[in-house]
Design an enzyme around this catalytic site. Sequence first.
Site, PDB file in Angstrom:
ATOM      1  N   LYS A 147       1.467   4.167  -2.490  1.00  0.00           N
ATOM      2  CA  LYS A 147       2.407   3.506  -1.589  1.00  0.00           C
ATOM      3  C   LYS A 147       3.838   3.645  -2.088  1.00  0.00           C
ATOM      4  O   LYS A 147       4.774   3.692  -1.290  1.00  0.00           O
ATOM      5  CB  LYS A 147       2.026   2.034  -1.411  1.00  0.00           C
ATOM      6  CG  LYS A 147       0.933   1.893  -0.358  1.00  0.00           C
ATOM      7  CD  LYS A 147       0.708   0.460   0.033  1.00  0.00           C
ATOM      8  CE  LYS A 147      -0.262  -0.163  -0.907  1.00  0.00           C
ATOM      9  NZ  LYS A 147      -0.726  -1.489  -0.482  1.00  0.00           N
ATOM     10  N   ARG A 196     -11.410   6.518  -6.071  1.00  0.00           N
ATOM     11  CA  ARG A 196     -10.496   6.560  -4.929  1.00  0.00           C
ATOM     12  C   ARG A 196     -10.521   7.930  -4.276  1.00  0.00           C
ATOM     13  O   ARG A 196     -10.932   8.917  -4.868  1.00  0.00           O
ATOM     14  CB  ARG A 196      -9.060   6.200  -5.248  1.00  0.00           C
ATOM     15  CG  ARG A 196      -8.500   6.320  -6.578  1.00  0.00           C
ATOM     16  CD  ARG A 196      -6.994   5.985  -6.541  1.00  0.00           C
ATOM     17  NE  ARG A 196      -6.741   4.557  -6.628  1.00  0.00           N
ATOM     18  CZ  ARG A 196      -5.876   3.900  -5.863  1.00  0.00           C
ATOM     19  NH1 ARG A 196      -5.168   4.539  -4.945  1.00  0.00           N
ATOM     20  NH2 ARG A 196      -5.687   2.623  -5.997  1.00  0.00           N
ATOM     21  N   GLU A 256      -2.649  -5.112  -0.036  1.00  0.00           N
ATOM     22  CA  GLU A 256      -1.388  -5.777  -0.339  1.00  0.00           C
ATOM     23  C   GLU A 256      -0.405  -5.351   0.755  1.00  0.00           C
ATOM     24  O   GLU A 256      -0.240  -4.155   0.998  1.00  0.00           O
ATOM     25  CB  GLU A 256      -0.870  -5.332  -1.714  1.00  0.00           C
ATOM     26  CG  GLU A 256       0.434  -6.016  -2.038  1.00  0.00           C
ATOM     27  CD  GLU A 256       0.992  -5.688  -3.419  1.00  0.00           C
ATOM     28  OE1 GLU A 256       0.350  -4.943  -4.172  1.00  0.00           O
ATOM     29  OE2 GLU A 256       2.098  -6.195  -3.707  1.00  0.00           O
TER      30      GLU A 256
HETATM   31  P1  ATP Z   1      -1.111   1.673  -4.428  1.00  0.00           P
HETATM   32  O1  ATP Z   1      -1.768   2.010  -5.737  1.00  0.00           O
HETATM   33  O2  ATP Z   1      -0.533   2.842  -3.731  1.00  0.00           O
HETATM   34  O3  ATP Z   1      -0.185   0.504  -4.487  1.00  0.00           O
HETATM   35  P2  ATP Z   1      -3.242  -0.002  -3.809  1.00  0.00           P
HETATM   36  O4  ATP Z   1      -4.565   0.488  -4.199  1.00  0.00           O
HETATM   37  O5  ATP Z   1      -2.626  -0.976  -4.728  1.00  0.00           O
HETATM   38  O6  ATP Z   1      -2.296   1.218  -3.517  1.00  0.00           O
HETATM   39  P3  ATP Z   1      -3.912  -2.016  -1.932  1.00  0.00           P
HETATM   40  O7  ATP Z   1      -3.215  -2.465  -0.723  1.00  0.00           O
HETATM   41  O8  ATP Z   1      -3.977  -2.959  -3.074  1.00  0.00           O
HETATM   42  O9  ATP Z   1      -3.255  -0.635  -2.379  1.00  0.00           O
HETATM   43  O10 ATP Z   1      -5.355  -1.503  -1.571  1.00  0.00           O
HETATM   44  C1  ATP Z   1      -6.273  -2.252  -0.828  1.00  0.00           C
HETATM   45  C2  ATP Z   1      -7.650  -1.745  -1.096  1.00  0.00           C
HETATM   46  O11 ATP Z   1      -7.748  -0.368  -0.761  1.00  0.00           O
HETATM   47  C3  ATP Z   1      -8.011  -1.867  -2.555  1.00  0.00           C
HETATM   48  O12 ATP Z   1      -9.321  -2.409  -2.641  1.00  0.00           O
HETATM   49  C4  ATP Z   1      -7.939  -0.475  -3.067  1.00  0.00           C
HETATM   50  O13 ATP Z   1      -8.848  -0.278  -4.116  1.00  0.00           O
HETATM   51  C5  ATP Z   1      -8.278   0.360  -1.840  1.00  0.00           C
HETATM   52  N1  ATP Z   1      -7.666   1.666  -1.930  1.00  0.00           N
HETATM   53  C6  ATP Z   1      -6.362   1.952  -2.057  1.00  0.00           C
HETATM   54  N2  ATP Z   1      -6.154   3.277  -2.165  1.00  0.00           N
HETATM   55  C7  ATP Z   1      -7.366   3.857  -2.089  1.00  0.00           C
HETATM   56  C8  ATP Z   1      -7.836   5.211  -2.148  1.00  0.00           C
HETATM   57  N3  ATP Z   1      -6.997   6.230  -2.294  1.00  0.00           N
HETATM   58  N4  ATP Z   1      -9.159   5.428  -2.033  1.00  0.00           N
HETATM   59  C9  ATP Z   1     -10.006   4.406  -1.868  1.00  0.00           C
HETATM   60  N5  ATP Z   1      -9.642   3.115  -1.815  1.00  0.00           N
HETATM   61  C10 ATP Z   1      -8.339   2.833  -1.934  1.00  0.00           C
HETATM   62 MG    MG Z   2      -3.257  -2.943  -5.196  1.00  0.00          MG
END
Ligand code: ATP
Ligand code: MG
Length: 557
Positions: free
Chosen positions: A273, A263, A36
Amino acid sequence: MSQTAPSPNRHFIYQIIEADLASGKHERIHTRFPPEPNGYLHIGHAKSIVLNFGLAQEFRGLCNLRFDDTNPHKENREYVEAIQRDVRWLGYDWGDRLYFASDYFEQLYGFAVELIRKELAYVCDLSPEEIRAYRGTLTEPGKNSPYRNRSPEENLRLFQQMRAGAFPDGSRTLRAKIDMASPNMNLRDPVLYRIKRGVVHHQTGTEWCLYPMYDFTHPLSDALEGITHSLCTLEFEDHRPLYDWVIEQVSAPSRPRQIEFSRLNLQYSVMSKRLLTRLVEEGHVQGWDDPRLPTIAGMRRRGYTPEAIRNFCQRIGITKSDNLVEMSLLENTVREDLDARAPRRMAVLRPLRVLIEDYPEDREEWLQVPNHPKDARMGHRAVPFSRCLYIDRKDFSEQPPPGFKRLVPGGEVRLRHAYVIRCEQVIRDETGQLVELRCSHDPDTLGKKPQGRKVKGVIHWVSAAHAQPATVRLYDRLFRAPIPGADGDLLADLNPDSLEVLQGCQVEAALAQATPGSRFQFEREGYFILDERTEGGTLCFNRTVSLRDTWEKRQQS
Ligand code: ATP
Ligand code: MG
C-alpha cells in the site's frame, strides 16, 4: 449427504477447519477479513477475502468485515467506504457484522489494565530510539528497561494520565513485560500502547489520544468477535507467540487460532500500500481506480469480473511457501471468463474509409449477426451494411509483410459477416496521406464462399453512416519488469506504453445502447468495457485484455 459443497482445493487451512469441525472443537467456524483503511484493496487482499469469506460459505460459518483502524494518521473514511464497496463487488456479504477495532478501544483499555494489575505490563519512559537500542539484536539479548519494575499502582496512575492526555507523543508507552532475552524479538517487552495527541480518528474523533498497537489489538478483537480461525499472511508467523500470549494473559472471551499462509505476489505489479499510495499521490497513475493498478477498483474499471478474480484466487491456491504468480495466469483467467460471457461487437479503432463503388448509394442491408459464436442463447443483432464503411488501417497494406492475409491493392478480403471485397484504388490527399480505399464487392458472397477462388483474410468493419464515434483506451502492464523496483528504482520500471488513448474510433451502431459497465469482445481486438464515466457524451471503452497473450513477443521485438 455431506454438509458442505466439495471444495476445488482442499488446502491445509481447509483441512484444519474440517478436522476442527469433525472433532467438535468448533460447532461453527468464524473468520474475518481485517483490512486497515489506509488505502484501497488490491488483488492480494482479494486472495485473503476469497479465503476468509469463501471458507465461511463453504463450511456454513460466518465471516466478519473488521477495520483494523488503530493508526489514525494514515486512515480515513474514503478508504473505509471504498473497501466495503470492493468486498461487496467481489460478491461477499458480511451481513450485520461490520466492525471496527476502534469500537473495542474501551474494552482493550480494560484488558491493558488487567495486564498492569497482573504485573504483566508497565509504563515505560524510554524514547522510541532508546527502546530500539535496548531491544538487542537477533544475536544479542536485549536490556531491561529501567522502568520495568514500576509498581502496578504507579503504572495504573501513569496509564490513566496517558489516556487523559497528560504526556506528549513519544514520551511514554505501555509495554508488555515478557522477556528481553527472548530469541523471538516480538516477545522483548513489545509496546502495547502509544500516545498520539491531536489527531482526529475517523471513527472515534478526538476521544482517544492513546492508541493500541496491532499486536495487542488484533488477537483481542478476534477474541471479542468469537473468531475461530484467524488467517493472516506469513510475516505474522513470528508474532503468533505474542498473539497467543495476549489472549492467555487476559480474560479474553474466546481463544482464536492464528494460521498463516503466503501472500500473493504478482508479476509486473506492486502490492504494497505504501508503493500504491506513492503511485497515486505522485500522479504516475490517475487515481486509485486507474485500470492499470492491481486494485480491485482499478480492475473493476478495467473490466475484470468478480468471477474471474475469484477463480484466479482459487487457482493460485493457499500454501505456506512464498511465490510469484505469473501475470498471464490472471489475464488468462479473465480471458476465459470473458470469452464465455462477452457479446461480440465490431469496432474499428483506427478508421480508414472504404467506398464500395458498385454497391448502390441508397441501399442499406441489416445483417443478422450472432452475438456469440458458441452460445446461441446470446441471440442476434442487426448490423447495418452500406456503401461507405470503415476498416482498420492495420488491415490494409501496400507493402505487405510476408504472410499478410488482409487487404492489399488489387487483393480480396472477406468483411466479417458480410461480403468479399476487392481493393480497386487507393486514394491519397495532396500530402500523400492515405485517405480512402475504393473497392468492389462480390454480391454472391454473403454467407457463401466465393466461386472458384480462395479468400483467406477476414477483417472487421462498420458502416460509416451508422457507426458511433468512441474513445478507446488501450491499457497494458503498468511495469515492464516482472519484479518492479528489483534494481532499486521502481519508477524506472514503469512501462511508458501502459496507456494508449485512441480518439475518433468508430464502433458499431448497437453499442450506442450499451450501459456503462457492459463488457464486449471487439472482434479481433480484445475485450472491452464501457467506462462508468463518460467524457462529454462520447462512448469511452477501456481495453480489459487483448485476445491473446502477446506480451513476451512484444518485449522481444
Ligand atoms: P501493506 O503491507 O501493503 O500495508 P497489509 O497487509 O498491511 O498491506 P491490510 O489492510 O492490513 O494490508 O491487510 C488486510 C488483510 O489482507 C490482512 O489479513 C493481510 O494479511 C491480507 N493481505 C494483504 N496483502 C496480501 C497479499 N498480497 N496476499 C494475501 N493476503 C494479503
Ligand atoms: Mg496490515
